[in-house]
Design a protein around this motif. Structure first.
Motif, PDB file in Angstrom:
ATOM      1  N   ARG A 108     -12.976  -5.127  -1.697  1.00 18.34           N
ATOM      2  CA  ARG A 108     -12.596  -5.586  -0.351  1.00 18.34           C
ATOM      3  C   ARG A 108     -11.137  -6.039  -0.302  1.00 18.34           C
ATOM      4  O   ARG A 108     -10.426  -5.801   0.673  1.00 18.34           O
ATOM      5  CB  ARG A 108     -13.471  -6.768   0.062  1.00 18.34           C
ATOM      6  N   LEU A 109     -10.730  -6.735  -1.382  1.00 18.14           N
ATOM      7  CA  LEU A 109      -9.413  -7.381  -1.356  1.00 18.14           C
ATOM      8  C   LEU A 109      -8.316  -6.571  -2.042  1.00 18.14           C
ATOM      9  O   LEU A 109      -7.178  -7.043  -2.152  1.00 18.14           O
ATOM     10  CB  LEU A 109      -9.513  -8.762  -2.006  1.00 18.14           C
ATOM     11  N   SER A 110      -8.640  -5.377  -2.496  1.00 18.41           N
ATOM     12  CA  SER A 110      -7.610  -4.552  -3.158  1.00 18.41           C
ATOM     13  C   SER A 110      -6.466  -4.234  -2.194  1.00 18.41           C
ATOM     14  O   SER A 110      -5.355  -3.928  -2.619  1.00 18.41           O
ATOM     15  CB  SER A 110      -8.224  -3.256  -3.687  1.00 18.41           C
ATOM     16  N   PHE A 111      -6.733  -4.337  -0.874  1.00 16.59           N
ATOM     17  CA  PHE A 111      -5.698  -4.046   0.128  1.00 16.59           C
ATOM     18  C   PHE A 111      -4.515  -5.003  -0.004  1.00 16.59           C
ATOM     19  O   PHE A 111      -3.383  -4.644   0.351  1.00 16.59           O
ATOM     20  CB  PHE A 111      -6.285  -4.118   1.546  1.00 16.59           C
ATOM     21  N   ILE A 112      -4.767  -6.218  -0.496  1.00 23.59           N
ATOM     22  CA  ILE A 112      -3.686  -7.223  -0.531  1.00 23.59           C
ATOM     23  C   ILE A 112      -2.525  -6.727  -1.375  1.00 23.59           C
ATOM     24  O   ILE A 112      -1.377  -6.649  -0.912  1.00 23.59           O
ATOM     25  CB  ILE A 112      -4.212  -8.579  -1.061  1.00 23.59           C
ATOM     26  N   GLU A 113      -2.827  -6.368  -2.613  1.00 23.95           N
ATOM     27  CA  GLU A 113      -1.752  -5.885  -3.474  1.00 23.95           C
ATOM     28  C   GLU A 113      -1.219  -4.542  -2.994  1.00 23.95           C
ATOM     29  O   GLU A 113      -0.010  -4.300  -3.019  1.00 23.95           O
ATOM     30  CB  GLU A 113      -2.252  -5.776  -4.921  1.00 23.95           C
ATOM     31  N   SER A 114      -2.113  -3.669  -2.544  1.00 29.53           N
ATOM     32  CA  SER A 114      -1.690  -2.331  -2.097  1.00 29.53           C
ATOM     33  C   SER A 114      -0.732  -2.401  -0.909  1.00 29.53           C
ATOM     34  O   SER A 114       0.252  -1.655  -0.851  1.00 29.53           O
ATOM     35  CB  SER A 114      -2.915  -1.493  -1.722  1.00 29.53           C
ATOM     36  N   GLU A 115      -1.017  -3.288   0.039  1.00 27.22           N
ATOM     37  CA  GLU A 115      -0.142  -3.401   1.215  1.00 27.22           C
ATOM     38  C   GLU A 115       1.207  -4.037   0.862  1.00 27.22           C
ATOM     39  O   GLU A 115       2.252  -3.607   1.348  1.00 27.22           O
ATOM     40  CB  GLU A 115      -0.832  -4.213   2.317  1.00 27.22           C
ATOM     41  N   ILE A 116       1.154  -5.061   0.015  1.00 28.44           N
ATOM     42  CA  ILE A 116       2.411  -5.728  -0.360  1.00 28.44           C
ATOM     43  C   ILE A 116       3.289  -4.782  -1.171  1.00 28.44           C
ATOM     44  O   ILE A 116       4.505  -4.722  -0.980  1.00 28.44           O
ATOM     45  CB  ILE A 116       2.131  -7.022  -1.158  1.00 28.44           C
ATOM     46  N   ILE A 117       2.666  -4.032  -2.065  1.00 29.19           N
ATOM     47  CA  ILE A 117       3.431  -3.187  -2.994  1.00 29.19           C
ATOM     48  C   ILE A 117       4.176  -2.067  -2.275  1.00 29.19           C
ATOM     49  O   ILE A 117       5.187  -1.557  -2.762  1.00 29.19           O
ATOM     50  CB  ILE A 117       2.478  -2.625  -4.089  1.00 29.19           C
ATOM     51  N   LYS A 118       3.692  -1.681  -1.076  1.00 29.66           N
ATOM     52  CA  LYS A 118       4.346  -0.609  -0.308  1.00 29.66           C
ATOM     53  C   LYS A 118       5.553  -1.109   0.484  1.00 29.66           C
ATOM     54  O   LYS A 118       6.352  -0.316   0.968  1.00 29.66           O
ATOM     55  CB  LYS A 118       3.338   0.016   0.663  1.00 29.66           C
ATOM     56  N   LEU A 119       5.666  -2.424   0.637  1.00 35.07           N
ATOM     57  CA  LEU A 119       6.744  -2.995   1.449  1.00 35.07           C
ATOM     58  C   LEU A 119       8.100  -2.847   0.776  1.00 35.07           C
ATOM     59  O   LEU A 119       8.209  -2.707  -0.450  1.00 35.07           O
ATOM     60  CB  LEU A 119       6.470  -4.482   1.704  1.00 35.07           C
TER      61      LEU A 119
END
Length: 602
Positions: A108-119
């Motif tokens: 569920r929370l894998s989006f946190i790192e994935s979204e930040i890492i794309k910034l």
């Protein structure tokens, strides 16, 4: 030490750890898990697709800390209950259920790192400037950028986390629940055998016939499982290779070193210099053991012999407490108080029982006190083992006070430095408080046969073996039992030369350690002890200032790299000098043992 292992329900509860230090009741545990699930859902609803500004990033991470702490506490509670009784169905079910919940939350929370890492890095750096609490976490995300996968792939890997950890759990179940070693016979007498009995008693047995018969029986049982355990290990290393390839690392080794924040050069140096320079000293020590015990030949099964087995004192847990309190009191009153609490508040699990994990370890759940598992044998050497585990406890006891949960844990490269440092401090104390040559020889030989042998030989030879396995895997190969046996035997033969006969069964030693399921862990024992040896040397030369600097190092947790941590303690690990100095120190101890042996025999 009793040769009859009790069921867990029959051991003295006063000598077991008290998990109510994490959760007072099962209901409290279940409520914490429910709260974690609720928090995960809220984080997903509030932040998924919205982590685009420094403010949103930090707001999300601030809430994430609470969730990570809850999961850390609940996971520790579930794991520790199983570690003392692998056959307890209720505990196994709790851990399995938690593992599934944890996988769901991670997914569920894998989006946190994935979204930040794309910034853009500019946005992440701005978030770093606005939050000291989250800064280290975000710096590590920037470092991972080039190895990040598509968010959906990261989510899938997170969802599969419990499956990906299966090799370790299968290995432990085979080793601790299924392997029945039964008994072995010597001269018509029957002796019980188990993993714990072999590694805690029979390996050290002074009677050559019993010791070698135990080794033979132990090896025979291991051999029956070699293909199954090899298949499990192949699954582990293939998983690591696949993930390394997906993340575009050049090799498995580079992939596993990445989170340790260590260059390949330091890893290879640790293995190569010890294999070359320490081997002659340890061969000399093996020859001394052969001479003392009057052996026609020195075999692998004889390497755990004591220099003076008739001398090692038996010791009660209460007596050990006094020794450890006094020996580690140089670290200050706050550290001494932690040791008192560890004994009085049941942080430590002492008894040997059926289904309990072998060896010793320290678990350090954030938000609770540490927990230490040991298999107590009433021998003086356990003072060193317990001091070692209290080194881990003291490290995280301090780090947790000064760092948040994101920043409390240092690189694996450094993790064994505080534990082995405590062993050296205990040796200092014991040497300082005796002029008896026999006692001095016992302390020095324990340093060699336990502290340095365990960390610079046993685990280092694991590391040399492990490196060869990964080289095969990196070339697209696979490893089965015959290959693993061959690699292990060749590593042992290279190190021991003609000083030790690598007898049948020694090649199966790769089956005995869980470390191969924990990444590049084995080599870090000698890395940590190298740092500890140099810090202890500084303490003996400069006094208390060195220990004050050391405690400051422990407080900073994972906010610095291993090179920076060592530098804080006055050690430069970017050069080979600390390692060569440590190897020379080991050689000098062995020479002193030989000298004392000659004097005592006159």
């Amino acid at each position: 030490m009793s040769t009859q292992l009790l069921e867990r329900k029959d051991v003295d509860e006063r000598l077991t750890w008290d998990l109510s230090g994490i959760f007072k009741t099962e209901k409290e545990y279940e409520e914490a898990v429910e709260e974690a699930q609720k928090l995960a859902k809220e984080l997903e609803e509030k932040f998924k697709g919205k982590l685009k500004t420094p403010q949103m990033i930090n707001s999300c991470l601030d809430r994430l800390k609470k969730l990570v702490q809850l999961m850390n506490l609940a996971g520790s509670y579930a794991y520790l209950a199983v570690s003392v009784d692998q056959a307890n169905t209720e505990n196994l079910q709790r851990r399995a259920k938690f593992s599934n919940i944890a996988s769901d939350i991670e997914s569920r929370l894998s989006f946190i790192e994935s979204e930040i890492i794309k910034l853009d890095e500019e946005i992440i750096n701005q978030a770093i400037e606005e939050s000291k609490e989250n800064a280290n976490y975000l710096r590590k995300i920037i470092r991972k950028k080039k190895h990040a996968l598509h968010p959906e792939v990261e989510k899938a890997l997170s969802a599969l986390s419990s499956v990906l950890e299966a090799p370790y759990h299968i290995y432990n179940m085979a080793k601790l629940a299924d392997m029945d070693f039964g008994t072995f016979r010597v001269d018509g007498k029957e002796y019980p055998l188990s993993f714990a009995l072999f590694e805690g008693k029979w390996e050290y047995e002074n009677d050559t016939k019993i010791r070698r018969a135990a080794f033979e029986a132990f090896s025979k049982k291991l051999r029956e499982y070699q293909h199954t355990i090899a298949a499990v290990y192949q699954m582990q290393v293939q998983k690591e290779k696949t993930i390394a390839t997906l993340r575009k690392f050049d090799s498995v080794i580079d992939s596993l070193l990445f989170p340790q924040e260590i260059d390949r050069e330091l890893y290879d140096r640790q293995i190569d210099l010890i294999m070359e320079h320490l081997a002659p000293h340890m061969r000399k020590f093996a020859k001394l053991l052969q001479k003392i015990h009057g052996l026609d030949e020195m075999t692998f099964a004889d390497l755990k012999l004591e220099v003076d087995p008739a001398f090692e004192p038996e010791i009660t847990i209460e007596e050990a407490k006094k020794y450890i309190e006094e020996g580690l009191s140089v670290l200050g009153e706050d550290y001494r108080e932690m040791i008192r609490r560890a004994f009085e508040e049941r942080w430590i699990d002492f008894p040997q029982n059926k289904g309990k994990s072998t060896g010793a370890f320290c678990s350090t759940p954030y938000g609770a006190h540490p927990f230490i598992l040991i298999n107590w044998t009433d021998r003086m050497r356990e003072v060193f083992v317990l001091s070692h585990e209290l080194g881990h406890a003291g490290h995280f006891y301090l780090a947790h006070q000064y760092q948040n949960i994101f920043d409390s844990r240092p690189s694996l490269y450094f993790i064994e430095a505080p534990s082995t440092m405590n062993e050296l401090l205990m040796a200092n104390y014991l040497m300082k408080n005796t002029q008896d040559k026999r006692m001095r020889r016992w302390v020095l030989s324990t340093l060699i046969s336990r502290t340095y042998y365990h960390n610079f030989v046993t685990h280092l030879l694991e590391a040399a073996y492990q490196r060869e396995v990964y080289r095969i895997i990196d070339k697209g190969g696979s490893v089965q039992a015959p290959t693993l046996n061959k690699i292990k035997k060749e590593v042992l033969e290279k190190f021991w030369g003609d000083a030790v006969k690598i007898n049948e069964g020694a090649e199966l030693t790769w089956m005995r350690q869980p470390h191969y399921y924990m990444g590049l862990y084995p080599y870090t024992y000698s890395a940590g002890l190298t740092i500890a040896t140099q810090v202890n040397k500084r303490f003996l030369e400069e006094g208390q200032k060195a220990l004050e600097d050391w405690k400051e190092v422990l407080k900073v947790g994972g906010t610095k790299t291993p090179v920076e941590l060592a530098k804080m303690a006055g050690v430069d690990i970017t050069t080979e000098r600390p390692l060569l100095d440590t190897i020379g120190y080991i050689g000098s101890i062995i020479d002193e043992i030989i000298k004392l042996t000659d004097e005592l025999q006159k």
